[in-house]
Design a protein around this motif. Structure first.
Motif, PDB file in Angstrom:
ATOM      1  N   SER A 163       0.829  -1.212   0.000  1.00 57.38           N
ATOM      2  CA  SER A 163       0.000   0.000   0.000  1.00 57.38           C
ATOM      3  C   SER A 163       0.859   1.255   0.000  1.00 57.38           C
ATOM      4  CB  SER A 163      -0.936   0.005   1.221  1.00 57.38           C
ATOM      5  OG  SER A 163      -0.184  -0.073   2.434  1.00 57.38           O
ATOM      6  N   ALA A 164       2.003   1.219   0.681  1.00 56.97           N
ATOM      7  CA  ALA A 164       2.903   2.372   0.701  1.00 56.97           C
ATOM      8  C   ALA A 164       3.559   2.585  -0.653  1.00 56.97           C
ATOM      9  CB  ALA A 164       3.961   2.190   1.787  1.00 56.97           C
ATOM     10  N   LYS A 165       3.886   1.481  -1.335  1.00 52.16           N
ATOM     11  CA  LYS A 165       4.449   1.582  -2.684  1.00 52.16           C
ATOM     12  C   LYS A 165       3.494   2.330  -3.608  1.00 52.16           C
ATOM     13  CE  LYS A 165       4.244  -1.924  -5.564  1.00 52.16           C
ATOM     14  NZ  LYS A 165       4.465  -3.289  -6.093  1.00 52.16           N
ATOM     15  N   MET A 166       2.225   1.938  -3.570  1.00 49.70           N
ATOM     16  CA  MET A 166       1.252   2.576  -4.453  1.00 49.70           C
ATOM     17  C   MET A 166       0.916   3.994  -3.991  1.00 49.70           C
ATOM     18  SD  MET A 166       1.173   0.424  -6.736  1.00 49.70           S
ATOM     19  CE  MET A 166       0.110   1.486  -7.734  1.00 49.70           C
ATOM     20  N   ASP A 167       1.000   4.244  -2.703  1.00 54.08           N
ATOM     21  CA  ASP A 167       0.783   5.603  -2.195  1.00 54.08           C
ATOM     22  C   ASP A 167       1.815   6.554  -2.782  1.00 54.08           C
ATOM     23  OD1 ASP A 167      -0.159   7.750  -0.457  1.00 54.08           O
ATOM     24  OD2 ASP A 167       1.621   7.361   0.756  1.00 54.08           O
ATOM     25  N   LEU A 168       3.085   6.167  -2.742  1.00 54.56           N
ATOM     26  CA  LEU A 168       4.120   7.022  -3.305  1.00 54.56           C
ATOM     27  C   LEU A 168       3.992   7.103  -4.824  1.00 54.56           C
ATOM     28  CD1 LEU A 168       6.581   8.769  -3.164  1.00 54.56           C
ATOM     29  CD2 LEU A 168       8.009   6.721  -2.919  1.00 54.56           C
ATOM     30  N   ALA A 169       3.661   5.996  -5.478  1.00 54.20           N
ATOM     31  CA  ALA A 169       3.479   6.024  -6.933  1.00 54.20           C
ATOM     32  C   ALA A 169       2.377   7.009  -7.321  1.00 54.20           C
ATOM     33  CB  ALA A 169       3.155   4.624  -7.450  1.00 54.20           C
ATOM     34  N   HIS A 170       1.288   7.021  -6.561  1.00 53.99           N
ATOM     35  CA  HIS A 170       0.194   7.954  -6.858  1.00 53.99           C
ATOM     36  C   HIS A 170       0.585   9.398  -6.527  1.00 53.99           C
ATOM     37  CE1 HIS A 170      -2.683   5.032  -8.178  1.00 53.99           C
ATOM     38  NE2 HIS A 170      -2.618   4.346  -7.044  1.00 53.99           N
TER      39      HIS A 170
END
Length: 483
Positions: A368-375
């Motif tokens: 979830s943190a990976k996608m948070d930063l990606a977004h």
């Protein structure tokens, strides 16, 4: 002394043989053929799958038939990076190596110890007639460094082994049981080319001499990113109606960028003021990085003025977008001390012929943190008028502290070296997480010799550490549990 005279000689000889074969990521045809010939030449069951991974099977030695089958896994490809002044063709030349004290290095290029030392160790076990081991399944994957497509393409049911020993970590006192996942974030946009004015002068800005390094393992070290440094320098030019004609910085997504070159046009009447500010900022940046980057160089030189340049609107959005986009550590792990949880590497910036392309690699051990930063990156780039694409996503590897093979490996390490190993998770991407998707019951650990400067021309492998790693690997094979 020659490389193949180092101990253990058989391992170094195989490393030399491997490094004579060109093997950049996504261009592994020659090394695949080399490995197929190697396995078949030994009379062992040898084949490649549809993706290009090579599998070689060797029966257990006498007395070891009742042990679990072990998969020895390393990747065949290597990162291809070189110094600007090094003339080298990765597609056609073998790596030129030399001994530097207790280290082996390459002449102006990456060495390929990542993951060539693992490959060489497996080759040595496969060809040996004296090493005791259970049934071996050697898995040589392709394209680990630029997408892990080999691991993704390996179908379930191909492998027969129960235990997987991944030989792709870079500290000889660590046993790895987890890694970060990643995703490629790519931002692109077009821009209008404008005719330059006749009064413009041409200038070239160069940022080089940086260490570079692995965008996962080295991201916490505070190393300079050539793209971010260049952007600070270009930002100075905005009040002076500077016009970018071209910009080229960085290369592979998994390497911290070491160099960036931009060509700009500037009105003659602005040159003196711009140079004054440029000199002041350059000195400040050199001072900021004097400890981490003692060889950093920043230069401003006269160049031929360009006839076509970037429009002011697109140029301003480009520079401000890169300024706003995060590079480096985003969050540290709350579960494991001193482990980077989430990060981003602004790996490549290219401005040429009306097209801008920015490439990032975002990593995290928390999905979830990976996608948070990606977004978050997507949002910044879209505010700058970019189109954003997510590709190359791969999962992390969740640690299993109750692993049976982990207990064997830890006990064997303590017995051999009279100290506790560090049981860790890493911020790099290992193939174990991907392989575990199709083989969820596979028991896995990762270890390897000490390698420094991976993904940069400063890559080097420690000779004494290779000896330690080799002894450790052989002892583990003898201690594999019964079926």
């Amino acid at each position: 002394m020659k490389i193949d005279q180092l101990e253990p000689k058989t391992v170094w000889n195989n490393f030399s043989r491997l490094n004579a074969v060109p093997r950049p990521s996504k261009k592994e045809e020659q090394v695949i053929a080399f490995m197929l010939d190697f396995g078949k030449g030994l009379g062992l069951e040898t084949f490649s799958d549809e993706t290009g991974n090579v599998i070689i099977r060797k029966p257990a030695t006498s007395g070891m038939e009742d042990r679990k089958m072990v998969i020895l896994q390393s990747h065949l490809d290597m990162v291809h990076q070189k110094n600007t002044d090094t003339k080298f063709d990765f597609d056609n030349e073998g790596i030129e190596m030399y001994i530097d004290g207790d280290w082996v290095r390459a002449k102006g290029t990456t060495l390929g110890a990542d993951n060539g030392m693992g490959v060489a160790a497996i080759m040595t076990i496969l060809e040996s007639e004296s090493i005791k081991h259970p049934a071996i399944e050697a898995l040589f994957t392709i394209d680990e460094e630029t997408g892990m497509t080999g691991a993704f393409g390996l179908e379930g049911g191909v492998l027969k082994g129960d235990i997987l020993l991944n030989l792709d970590t870079e500290e000889d006192d660590e046993i790895d049981i987890g890694c970060a996942g990643g995703i490629d974030v790519t931002a692109t946009r077009r821009y209008h080319l404008k005719r330059a004015t006749h009064s413009d002068i041409g200038l070239q800005i160069t940022v080089n001499g940086l260490n570079g390094g692995h965008s996962g393992m080295d991201i916490h070290r505070g190393l300079g990113n050539a793209n971010k440094i260049m952007n600070r320098l270009l930002y100075l030019g905005l009040p002076y109606h500077m016009r970018i004609s071209s910009l080229e910085g960085g290369g592979l997504r998994n390497a911290i960028p070491r160099e960036s070159i931009s060509h700009i046009n500037l009105g003659k009447n602005h040159e003196a003021a711009f140079r004054n500010e440029f000199t002041a900022l350059s000195e400040a940046i050199l001072n900021e990085f004097k400890i981490q980057e003692p060889n950093l160089k920043i230069s401003l030189e006269k160049a031929k003025p360009a006839k076509l340049v970037m429009g002011l609107g697109a140029q301003g959005k480009l520079i401000k977008t890169i300024y706003g986009a995060l590079n480096g550590v985003y969050a540290m792990s709350a579960a494991i001390d001193d482990l980077v949880e989430t990060s981003n590497n602004i790996a490549r910036v290219q401005v040429k012929d009306g097209q801008i392309k920015i490439g990032c690699l975002t990593r995290s051990s928390v999905e979830s943190a990976k996608m948070d930063l990606a977004h978050a990156l997507r949002s910044v780039f879209e505010l700058g008028g970019f189109e954003v694409d997510f590709k190359g996503e791969y999962p992390g590897w969740n640690p299993n502290p109750d692993s049976e093979i982990l207990k064997v490996v830890v006990e064997k390490y303590k017995e051999l070296f009279v100290e506790e190993p560090k049981v860790v998770a890493c911020h790099a991407g290992l193939e174990c997480g991907i392989l575990g998707q199709n083989y969820p019951e596979m028991d896995m650990v990762s270890f390897g010799p000490t390698i420094k400067g991976a993904h940069s021309p400063d890559e080097r492998v420690n000779v004494t550490s290779v000896q330690k790693f080799w002894k450790f690997l052989l002892e583990i094979l003898e201690a594999i549990p019964k079926k």
